[in-house]
Design a protein around this motif. Structure first.
Motif, PDB file in Angstrom:
ATOM      1  N   LYS A   1      22.646   5.493 -40.801  1.00 24.57           N
ATOM      2  CA  LYS A   1      21.352   4.988 -41.283  1.00 24.57           C
ATOM      3  C   LYS A   1      21.257   5.036 -42.808  1.00 24.57           C
ATOM      4  CE  LYS A   1      19.557   4.302 -37.231  1.00 24.57           C
ATOM      5  NZ  LYS A   1      19.318   2.910 -36.833  1.00 24.57           N
TER       6      LYS A   1
ATOM      7  N   TYR B   1      29.183   4.078 -42.117  1.00 28.89           N
ATOM      8  CA  TYR B   1      27.989   4.157 -41.268  1.00 28.89           C
ATOM      9  C   TYR B   1      28.113   5.264 -40.225  1.00 28.89           C
ATOM     10  CZ  TYR B   1      25.209   0.242 -42.994  1.00 28.89           C
ATOM     11  OH  TYR B   1      24.409  -0.561 -43.759  1.00 28.89           O
TER      12      TYR B   1
ATOM     13  N   VAL C   1      27.979 -13.651 -48.563  1.00 27.26           N
ATOM     14  CA  VAL C   1      28.444 -12.723 -49.599  1.00 27.26           C
ATOM     15  C   VAL C   1      28.752 -13.545 -50.852  1.00 27.26           C
ATOM     16  CG1 VAL C   1      30.440 -11.293 -50.238  1.00 27.26           C
ATOM     17  CG2 VAL C   1      29.420 -11.073 -47.965  1.00 27.26           C
TER      18      VAL C   1
ATOM     19  N   THR D   1      33.479   0.149 -44.493  1.00 30.49           N
ATOM     20  CA  THR D   1      32.025   0.225 -44.348  1.00 30.49           C
ATOM     21  C   THR D   1      31.621   0.753 -42.967  1.00 30.49           C
ATOM     22  OG1 THR D   1      31.871  -1.625 -45.864  1.00 30.49           O
ATOM     23  CG2 THR D   1      29.897  -1.104 -44.608  1.00 30.49           C
ATOM     24  N   LYS D   2      32.340   0.281 -41.944  1.00 27.29           N
ATOM     25  CA  LYS D   2      32.034   0.724 -40.575  1.00 27.29           C
ATOM     26  C   LYS D   2      32.101   2.249 -40.487  1.00 27.29           C
ATOM     27  CE  LYS D   2      31.674  -0.953 -36.244  1.00 27.29           C
ATOM     28  NZ  LYS D   2      30.884  -2.130 -35.854  1.00 27.29           N
TER      29      LYS D   2
ATOM     30  N   LEU E   1      22.545  -4.517 -42.546  1.00 30.09           N
ATOM     31  CA  LEU E   1      23.760  -4.983 -43.237  1.00 30.09           C
ATOM     32  C   LEU E   1      24.715  -5.560 -42.192  1.00 30.09           C
ATOM     33  CD1 LEU E   1      25.096  -5.078 -46.092  1.00 30.09           C
ATOM     34  CD2 LEU E   1      26.339  -3.027 -45.432  1.00 30.09           C
TER      35      LEU E   1
ATOM     36  N   GLU F   1      27.857  -6.966 -40.184  1.00 34.23           N
ATOM     37  CA  GLU F   1      29.307  -6.833 -40.220  1.00 34.23           C
ATOM     38  C   GLU F   1      29.972  -8.148 -39.823  1.00 34.23           C
ATOM     39  OE1 GLU F   1      31.154  -4.638 -37.065  1.00 34.23           O
ATOM     40  OE2 GLU F   1      32.947  -4.242 -38.251  1.00 34.23           O
ATOM     41  N   ARG F   2      29.387  -8.810 -38.798  1.00 29.22           N
ATOM     42  CA  ARG F   2      30.021 -10.019 -38.276  1.00 29.22           C
ATOM     43  C   ARG F   2      29.010 -10.885 -37.546  1.00 29.22           C
ATOM     44  NH1 ARG F   2      30.796  -5.848 -34.641  1.00 29.22           N
ATOM     45  NH2 ARG F   2      30.594  -6.400 -32.444  1.00 29.22           N
TER      46      ARG F   2
ATOM     47  N   SER G   1      25.188  -5.970 -36.887  1.00 32.14           N
ATOM     48  CA  SER G   1      25.267  -5.104 -38.062  1.00 32.14           C
ATOM     49  C   SER G   1      26.387  -4.085 -37.913  1.00 32.14           C
ATOM     50  CB  SER G   1      23.949  -4.366 -38.259  1.00 32.14           C
ATOM     51  OG  SER G   1      23.861  -3.291 -37.339  1.00 32.14           O
ATOM     52  N   TYR G   2      26.681  -3.353 -39.013  1.00 35.02           N
ATOM     53  CA  TYR G   2      27.676  -2.281 -38.984  1.00 35.02           C
ATOM     54  C   TYR G   2      27.276  -1.179 -38.019  1.00 35.02           C
ATOM     55  CZ  TYR G   2      30.463  -4.143 -42.822  1.00 35.02           C
ATOM     56  OH  TYR G   2      31.298  -4.922 -43.588  1.00 35.02           O
ATOM     57  N   GLU G   3      25.982  -1.094 -37.709  1.00 30.60           N
ATOM     58  CA  GLU G   3      25.525  -0.080 -36.757  1.00 30.60           C
ATOM     59  C   GLU G   3      25.399  -0.649 -35.345  1.00 30.60           C
ATOM     60  OE1 GLU G   3      22.710   2.933 -38.934  1.00 30.60           O
ATOM     61  OE2 GLU G   3      22.240   0.905 -39.600  1.00 30.60           O
ATOM     62  N   GLU G   4      25.969  -1.844 -35.132  1.00 31.66           N
ATOM     63  CA  GLU G   4      25.976  -2.518 -33.832  1.00 31.66           C
ATOM     64  C   GLU G   4      24.586  -2.938 -33.364  1.00 31.66           C
ATOM     65  OE1 GLU G   4      28.760  -3.533 -32.267  1.00 31.66           O
ATOM     66  OE2 GLU G   4      30.058  -2.595 -33.754  1.00 31.66           O
ATOM     67  N   GLU G   5      23.642  -3.083 -34.298  1.00 31.51           N
ATOM     68  CA  GLU G   5      22.361  -3.688 -33.933  1.00 31.51           C
ATOM     69  C   GLU G   5      22.587  -5.199 -33.858  1.00 31.51           C
ATOM     70  OE1 GLU G   5      19.512  -0.785 -36.608  1.00 31.51           O
ATOM     71  OE2 GLU G   5      20.859  -2.244 -37.520  1.00 31.51           O
TER      72      GLU G   5
ATOM     73  N   ARG H   1      30.178  -1.739 -50.750  1.00 28.60           N
ATOM     74  CA  ARG H   1      31.297  -2.659 -50.930  1.00 28.60           C
ATOM     75  C   ARG H   1      32.356  -2.039 -51.842  1.00 28.60           C
ATOM     76  NH1 ARG H   1      31.825  -7.866 -49.668  1.00 28.60           N
ATOM     77  NH2 ARG H   1      33.196  -9.143 -50.946  1.00 28.60           N
TER      78      ARG H   1
ATOM     79  N   GLU I   1      34.073 -14.397 -46.101  1.00 24.85           N
ATOM     80  CA  GLU I   1      34.117 -12.929 -46.206  1.00 24.85           C
ATOM     81  C   GLU I   1      33.507 -12.251 -44.970  1.00 24.85           C
ATOM     82  OE1 GLU I   1      34.891 -10.468 -48.963  1.00 24.85           O
ATOM     83  OE2 GLU I   1      36.302 -12.108 -49.342  1.00 24.85           O
TER      84      GLU I   1
ATOM     85  N   ASP J   1      16.852  -3.322 -43.904  1.00 26.99           N
ATOM     86  CA  ASP J   1      17.965  -2.378 -43.756  1.00 26.99           C
ATOM     87  C   ASP J   1      19.018  -2.863 -42.769  1.00 26.99           C
ATOM     88  OD1 ASP J   1      17.093  -0.356 -45.554  1.00 26.99           O
ATOM     89  OD2 ASP J   1      15.577   0.248 -44.092  1.00 26.99           O
TER      90      ASP J   1
END
Lengths: 106, 410
Positions: A87, A82, B252, A78-79, B223, B225-226, B236-240, A68, B114, B221
């Protein structure tokens, strides 16, 4: 137990958790070598933006910054973090930047 | 007359007002406390509301009833802190309050806005929270008629208040649906940005096992995103993607906006302070503690309580011209409700992780550390009485402020 390893011609001490013990032992060659170890090669300008911010922030705050903080203060979303450090970017950035393992404390 | 100004009359502020009004001479000191709300919520009780264990009357009291008569209480929004001028501007009557010393205890609050997608048409329909009074009541109503499916409890980011509350929520949900005879219709999943059930290794491993025994899934693990509220997906930010039918989220958390506006906060509006003395890193007459402070320990009432006790002693030294002692150790002490009338107790600080043992009397207890017991559950239930009658009023609780290793084994 600490271990000493040769990283890019430097004798570097690592703690139990695998992170560097002394941030002052760090240099750019060390960063490149540590990045290679975790599958990030080569380090691009954008990687360096993040690493430099983390080093400077550590100097001022005494802790490895959170994602953050890197995004809001360092200006790297943040995107993207990653994508640059896939990971677990918080831990990977700290590792490559020669900083302590992020406490992730709650 | 010296002026001590306290911003925030929550757990930390109320306790400090009581302790300091007792310690400081009324001829020499004027203590003022400012808060925008008149209601004091017993926040640890929010957890029990969705399951019908507590009702509104258990968690709501008037703030004024818990503040000492000698303290000037102002109900107002705080507009701006001007540390260079040693003054604070408040909304009520456009007043400016001047101080010699300032204590910032404005807390932390959930910010669902947020996270993109969280607050919208599905908010409080298929997406709920239990970190606010209104949210906990809405969720109680929802659970009464919910027919089952995938219940996902997720944590949006660190830090958040009461780090064990999400675990307790999911343990209590397991019990609740068992009792309703519909546990087989409910799939329970905890989704967390942490690498396990909790941060500290010993506690994480014990709590991870407890989740498994109760047939609760854990996705670490992660996180977010939306949220895609229409598709009922957490992304998640990793598109999971995690699919849900009912999402209970821990949004948040951020410190008060006035902290940010006044240039006193970090990226989340928490106030950077020395972690052992609680003195601001920028100004030598400003302190912050409790949830408002950027400290590497839990945001929880017990921490505010221990920090407050240590702070008052230190503050009395400081105003007499003595140096601050680095006495705060990050001590936290949390009862974890594990369902079916049982609980777990953990006790830790900045450096020492939760360990097994007996508490508070070494070898005797009556509470067991890092272990499930019925006595621990009763400790949690008893704590509500202690909170209103002892903790807020600044009375002795019989637990040392600094963590003790006595009665623990590693």
């Amino acid at each position: 137990m600490t271990t000493v390893r040769d990283i890019a011609g430097n004798e570097i001490e690592f703690g139990d958790d695998g992170y560097m013990l002394n941030p002052d032992d760090w240099n750019q060659d060390v960063a490149a070598e540590l990045a290679k170890e975790i599958g990030i090669d080569p380090l691009t300008d954008r990687h360096w933006d993040v690493i430099n911010f983390c080093r400077e922030d550590y100097e001022e705050q005494g802790d490895a910054p959170t994602l953050r903080r890197i995004s809001k203060v360092g200006g790297v979303p943040t995107k993207e973090l990653y994508k640059l450090f896939p990971k677990g970017p918080a831990k990977k950035v700290a590792y490559v930047s020669g900083l302590k393992k992020p406490s992730g404390c709650i | 007359m010296k002026k001590l100004l306290i911003l925030g009359a929550g757990t930390a502020g109320t306790m400090l007002a009581n302790k300091l009004s007792h310690e400081l001479s009324q001829e020499e000191w004027k203590i003022t406390i400012v808060d925008q709300d008149t209601v004091h919520y017993y926040q640890p009780g929010f957890l029990f509301i969705p399951f019908g264990i507590y009702g509104p009357n258990d968690v709501v009291k008037a703030k004024r009833d818990y503040l000492p008569p000698s303290v000037d209480v102002i109900v107002s929004e705080i507009e701006l802190i001007e540390p260079e001028k040693n003054q604070v501007r408040i909304a009520k009557d456009n007043r400016t309050l001047v101080y010699d010393y300032l204590i910032i205890v404005t807390g932390a609050s959930p910010r669902p806005e947020e996270t993109p997608g969280l607050v919208g048409p599905e908010w409080r329909k298929s997406i709920h929270d239990f970190y606010t009074y209104e949210g906990a009541l809405a969720l109680a109503k929802k659970l009464r008629t919910w027919e089952g499916g995938r219940l996902v409890l997720n944590i949006m980011d660190l830090p958040y208040k009461c780090p064990v509350a999400p675990l307790e929520f999911i343990f209590l949900a397991d019990w609740y649906f068992h009792d309703k005879g519909m546990r087989d219709k409910v799939d329970l999943t905890l989704v967390t940005p942490l690498p396990g059930a909790f941060t500290k290794p010993r506690a994480s491993s014990l709590l991870g096992n407890t989740l498994e025994e109760k047939n609760i899934n854990l996705i670490p693990d992660f996180l977010p995103e939306r949220v895609d509220a229409e598709a009922h997906q957490l992304i998640s930010y990793e598109e999971e993607v995690v699919d849900y039918d009912l999402l209970v989220t821990v949004p948040v958390h951020m410190g008060a906006d006035v902290i940010g506006r006044s240039g006193l906060g970090d990226e989340s509006n928490f106030v950077p302070v020395d972690k052992h003395t609680l003195l601001s890193k920028q100004y030598d007459n400003i302190f912050s503690l409790g949830d408002a402070a950027a400290l590497p320990t839990s945001k929880a009432g017990s921490v505010a309580h221990f920090a407050g006790e240590v702070f008052v002693e230190n503050f009395l030294r400081y105003i007499d011209g003595l140096e601050l002692q680095p006495t705060f150790d990050g001590h936290a002490n949390c009862f974890i409700e594990s369902g079916f009338g049982k609980g777990i107790l953990i006790d830790f600080n900045y450096d020492v992780e939760p360990l097994p043992g007996k508490f508070p009397l070494p070898g005797i207890g009556p509470f067991s550390l890092l272990q499930e017991s019925e006595m621990n559950h009763w400790g949690k239930m008893m704590f509500r009485w202690m909170y209103w009658n002892l903790l807020l009023k600044g009375k002795e609780m019989g637990i040392t402020s600094q963590m003790s290793m006595a009665g623990k084994w590693s």
